[in-house]
Scaffold this motif. Structure first.
Motif, PDB file in Angstrom:
ATOM      1  N   ILE A  92       0.846  -1.200   0.000  1.00  0.00           N
ATOM      2  CA  ILE A  92       0.000   0.000   0.000  1.00  0.00           C
ATOM      3  C   ILE A  92       0.876   1.242   0.000  1.00  0.00           C
ATOM      4  N   ASP A  93       1.887   1.260   0.871  1.00  0.00           N
ATOM      5  CA  ASP A  93       2.778   2.422   0.966  1.00  0.00           C
ATOM      6  C   ASP A  93       3.552   2.651  -0.327  1.00  0.00           C
ATOM      7  N   ILE A  94       3.980   1.559  -0.965  1.00  0.00           N
ATOM      8  CA  ILE A  94       4.779   1.665  -2.191  1.00  0.00           C
ATOM      9  C   ILE A  94       3.933   2.099  -3.373  1.00  0.00           C
ATOM     10  N   GLY A  95       2.668   1.724  -3.381  1.00  0.00           N
ATOM     11  CA  GLY A  95       1.787   2.076  -4.491  1.00  0.00           C
ATOM     12  C   GLY A  95       1.400   0.917  -5.385  1.00  0.00           C
ATOM     13  N   VAL A  96       1.622  -0.318  -4.923  1.00  0.00           N
ATOM     14  CA  VAL A  96       1.170  -1.502  -5.657  1.00  0.00           C
ATOM     15  C   VAL A  96      -0.356  -1.541  -5.605  1.00  0.00           C
ATOM     16  N   GLU A  97      -0.995  -1.822  -6.737  1.00  0.00           N
ATOM     17  CA  GLU A  97      -2.456  -1.819  -6.794  1.00  0.00           C
ATOM     18  C   GLU A  97      -3.066  -3.189  -6.540  1.00  0.00           C
ATOM     19  N   TYR A  98      -2.340  -4.250  -6.889  1.00  0.00           N
ATOM     20  CA  TYR A  98      -2.848  -5.616  -6.741  1.00  0.00           C
ATOM     21  C   TYR A  98      -1.754  -6.490  -6.148  1.00  0.00           C
ATOM     22  N   LEU A  99      -2.140  -7.306  -5.165  1.00  0.00           N
ATOM     23  CA  LEU A  99      -1.210  -8.250  -4.544  1.00  0.00           C
ATOM     24  C   LEU A  99      -1.903  -9.603  -4.481  1.00  0.00           C
ATOM     25  N   THR A 100      -1.330 -10.599  -5.162  1.00  0.00           N
ATOM     26  CA  THR A 100      -1.910 -11.941  -5.165  1.00  0.00           C
ATOM     27  C   THR A 100      -0.997 -12.889  -4.407  1.00  0.00           C
ATOM     28  N   LEU A 101      -1.558 -13.582  -3.418  1.00  0.00           N
ATOM     29  CA  LEU A 101      -0.796 -14.466  -2.543  1.00  0.00           C
ATOM     30  C   LEU A 101      -1.284 -15.897  -2.704  1.00  0.00           C
ATOM     31  N   PHE A 102      -0.347 -16.818  -2.961  1.00  0.00           N
ATOM     32  CA  PHE A 102      -0.669 -18.230  -3.142  1.00  0.00           C
ATOM     33  C   PHE A 102      -0.729 -18.875  -1.762  1.00  0.00           C
ATOM     34  N   ALA A 103      -1.951 -19.069  -1.244  1.00  0.00           N
ATOM     35  CA  ALA A 103      -2.120 -19.530   0.129  1.00  0.00           C
ATOM     36  C   ALA A 103      -2.245 -21.046   0.238  1.00  0.00           C
ATOM     37  N   PHE A 104      -2.969 -21.671  -0.706  1.00  0.00           N
ATOM     38  CA  PHE A 104      -3.195 -23.120  -0.638  1.00  0.00           C
ATOM     39  C   PHE A 104      -3.489 -23.615  -2.047  1.00  0.00           C
ATOM     40  N   SER A 105      -2.712 -24.575  -2.514  1.00  0.00           N
ATOM     41  CA  SER A 105      -2.845 -25.048  -3.889  1.00  0.00           C
ATOM     42  C   SER A 105      -3.716 -26.295  -3.960  1.00  0.00           C
ATOM     43  N   THR A 106      -4.160 -26.625  -5.162  1.00  0.00           N
ATOM     44  CA  THR A 106      -4.934 -27.855  -5.352  1.00  0.00           C
ATOM     45  C   THR A 106      -4.096 -29.078  -4.984  1.00  0.00           C
ATOM     46  N   GLU A 107      -2.781 -28.978  -5.109  1.00  0.00           N
ATOM     47  CA  GLU A 107      -1.893 -30.090  -4.757  1.00  0.00           C
ATOM     48  C   GLU A 107      -1.660 -30.199  -3.246  1.00  0.00           C
ATOM     49  N   ASN A 108      -1.914 -29.119  -2.505  1.00  0.00           N
ATOM     50  CA  ASN A 108      -1.674 -29.154  -1.061  1.00  0.00           C
ATOM     51  C   ASN A 108      -2.605 -30.102  -0.312  1.00  0.00           C
ATOM     52  N   TRP A 109      -3.678 -30.553  -0.975  1.00  0.00           N
ATOM     53  CA  TRP A 109      -4.538 -31.561  -0.349  1.00  0.00           C
ATOM     54  C   TRP A 109      -3.771 -32.860  -0.096  1.00  0.00           C
ATOM     55  N   ASN A 110      -2.637 -33.043  -0.779  1.00  0.00           N
ATOM     56  CA  ASN A 110      -1.841 -34.257  -0.602  1.00  0.00           C
ATOM     57  C   ASN A 110      -0.996 -34.230   0.670  1.00  0.00           C
ATOM     58  N   ARG A 111      -1.010 -33.124   1.375  1.00  0.00           N
ATOM     59  CA  ARG A 111      -0.275 -33.043   2.634  1.00  0.00           C
ATOM     60  C   ARG A 111      -1.013 -33.847   3.716  1.00  0.00           C
ATOM     61  N   PRO A 112      -0.353 -34.133   4.839  1.00  0.00           N
ATOM     62  CA  PRO A 112      -1.041 -34.868   5.919  1.00  0.00           C
ATOM     63  C   PRO A 112      -2.347 -34.183   6.310  1.00  0.00           C
ATOM     64  N   LYS A 113      -3.378 -34.981   6.568  1.00  0.00           N
ATOM     65  CA  LYS A 113      -4.707 -34.454   6.862  1.00  0.00           C
ATOM     66  C   LYS A 113      -4.684 -33.463   8.018  1.00  0.00           C
ATOM     67  N   GLU A 114      -3.911 -33.767   9.047  1.00  0.00           N
ATOM     68  CA  GLU A 114      -3.849 -32.889  10.218  1.00  0.00           C
ATOM     69  C   GLU A 114      -3.329 -31.505   9.837  1.00  0.00           C
ATOM     70  N   GLU A 115      -2.287 -31.464   8.978  1.00  0.00           N
ATOM     71  CA  GLU A 115      -1.735 -30.178   8.577  1.00  0.00           C
ATOM     72  C   GLU A 115      -2.735 -29.393   7.735  1.00  0.00           C
ATOM     73  N   VAL A 116      -3.449 -30.087   6.833  1.00  0.00           N
ATOM     74  CA  VAL A 116      -4.454 -29.410   6.011  1.00  0.00           C
ATOM     75  C   VAL A 116      -5.533 -28.796   6.893  1.00  0.00           C
ATOM     76  N   GLU A 117      -6.008 -29.559   7.868  1.00  0.00           N
ATOM     77  CA  GLU A 117      -7.045 -29.047   8.768  1.00  0.00           C
ATOM     78  C   GLU A 117      -6.540 -27.848   9.566  1.00  0.00           C
ATOM     79  N   LEU A 118      -5.297 -27.906  10.010  1.00  0.00           N
ATOM     80  CA  LEU A 118      -4.716 -26.783  10.754  1.00  0.00           C
ATOM     81  C   LEU A 118      -4.577 -25.551   9.868  1.00  0.00           C
ATOM     82  N   LEU A 119      -4.223 -25.749   8.588  1.00  0.00           N
ATOM     83  CA  LEU A 119      -4.088 -24.619   7.672  1.00  0.00           C
ATOM     84  C   LEU A 119      -5.423 -23.915   7.466  1.00  0.00           C
ATOM     85  N   PHE A 120      -6.489 -24.682   7.301  1.00  0.00           N
ATOM     86  CA  PHE A 120      -7.796 -24.056   7.116  1.00  0.00           C
ATOM     87  C   PHE A 120      -8.309 -23.438   8.415  1.00  0.00           C
TER      88      PHE A 120
END
Length: 229
Positions: A44-72
């Motif tokens: 915001i301070d720099i003047g960027v208008e759009y910021l896109t952050l990759f939070a969870f991918s379709t492949e991240n479902w392959n992680r351990p179930k406990e970690e996926v639940e904790l992430l959500f």
């Protein structure tokens, strides 16, 4: 400096950072969420208008179930009660990715935040949750099939992708030393400048962001053209 209009970030290395600190992997994700907030404010301070952050991918479902639940759980807890703060900062929040595999309570929270932060904003922050570039393209194709388009051009196709009318990223940053785009915004990154850093996301600072933008400023973006030397 030449400020990129749209910055996309693959926030990598949360688990590795936590292990190096002798902490559970999820603690890296908690710290990563704090860094995402710090970088949003810096953009915001720099003047960027759009910021896109990759939070969870379709492949991240392959992680351990406990970690996926904790992430959500982390995402749900982090977003709960954030609406007024986002509005005060001037953040418009948008989510991309599939929503059919996300719990109803989280979907409703996402929809509420998208709706209530859509006015008087200074920056659009896009969170990619259950997102994959190939899945994004396939979903767009299926939408076009259902609407019985007999001819499409690039602009039309882009409109049906998750980013919609948001301009393509000018700069992609990936942390933690990995040098690939990992199925992220495959269509939209066609002419994006790529910047890779060894720093893990929980250690990413405003100074690191400034270094990435300085590097971006020194590049000549030709888009297939020949520029005068």
């Amino acid at each position: 400096m030449s400020i990129p209009r749209h910055v996309a970030i693959i926030m990598d290395g949360n688990g590795r950072w936590a292990r190096r600190q002798g902490m559970p992997r999820i603690m890296g994700h908690y710290r990563g969420a704090e860094v995402a907030e710090e970088i949003t404010k810096a953009c915001i301070d720099i003047g960027v208008e759009y910021l896109t952050l990759f939070a969870f991918s379709t492949e991240n479902w392959n992680r351990p179930k406990e970690e996926v639940e904790l992430l959500f759980d982390l995402l749900r807890n982090y977003l709960t009660g954030k609406k007024e703060e986002l509005i005060d900062l001037g953040v418009r929040l948008k989510f991309i990715g599939r929503r059919d595999r996300i719990g109803k309570d989280l979907r409703l929270l996402m929809e509420e935040l998208e709706r209530d932060t859509s006015k008087d904003y200074r920056i659009t922050v896009v969170l990619a949750v259950d997102y994959g570039g190939r899945d994004d393209i396939l979903r767009a194709v299926n939408k076009l099939i259902r609407l019985e388009f007999d001819h499409i051009d690039e602009d039309t196709f882009s409109h049906f992708l998750d980013l919609g009318d948001i301009p393509d990223p000018d700069l992609l940053i990936r942390t933690a030393g990995e040098r690939r785009i990992s199925n992220f915004l495959l269509w939209n990154l066609a002419y994006t400048e790529l910047y890779f850093t060894e720093v893990c996301w929980p250690e990413f600072t405003v100074e690191e962001l400034q270094r990435a933008i300085e590097d971006f400023s020194n590049r000549k973006r030709k888009f297939g053209r020949v520029l005068d030397e």
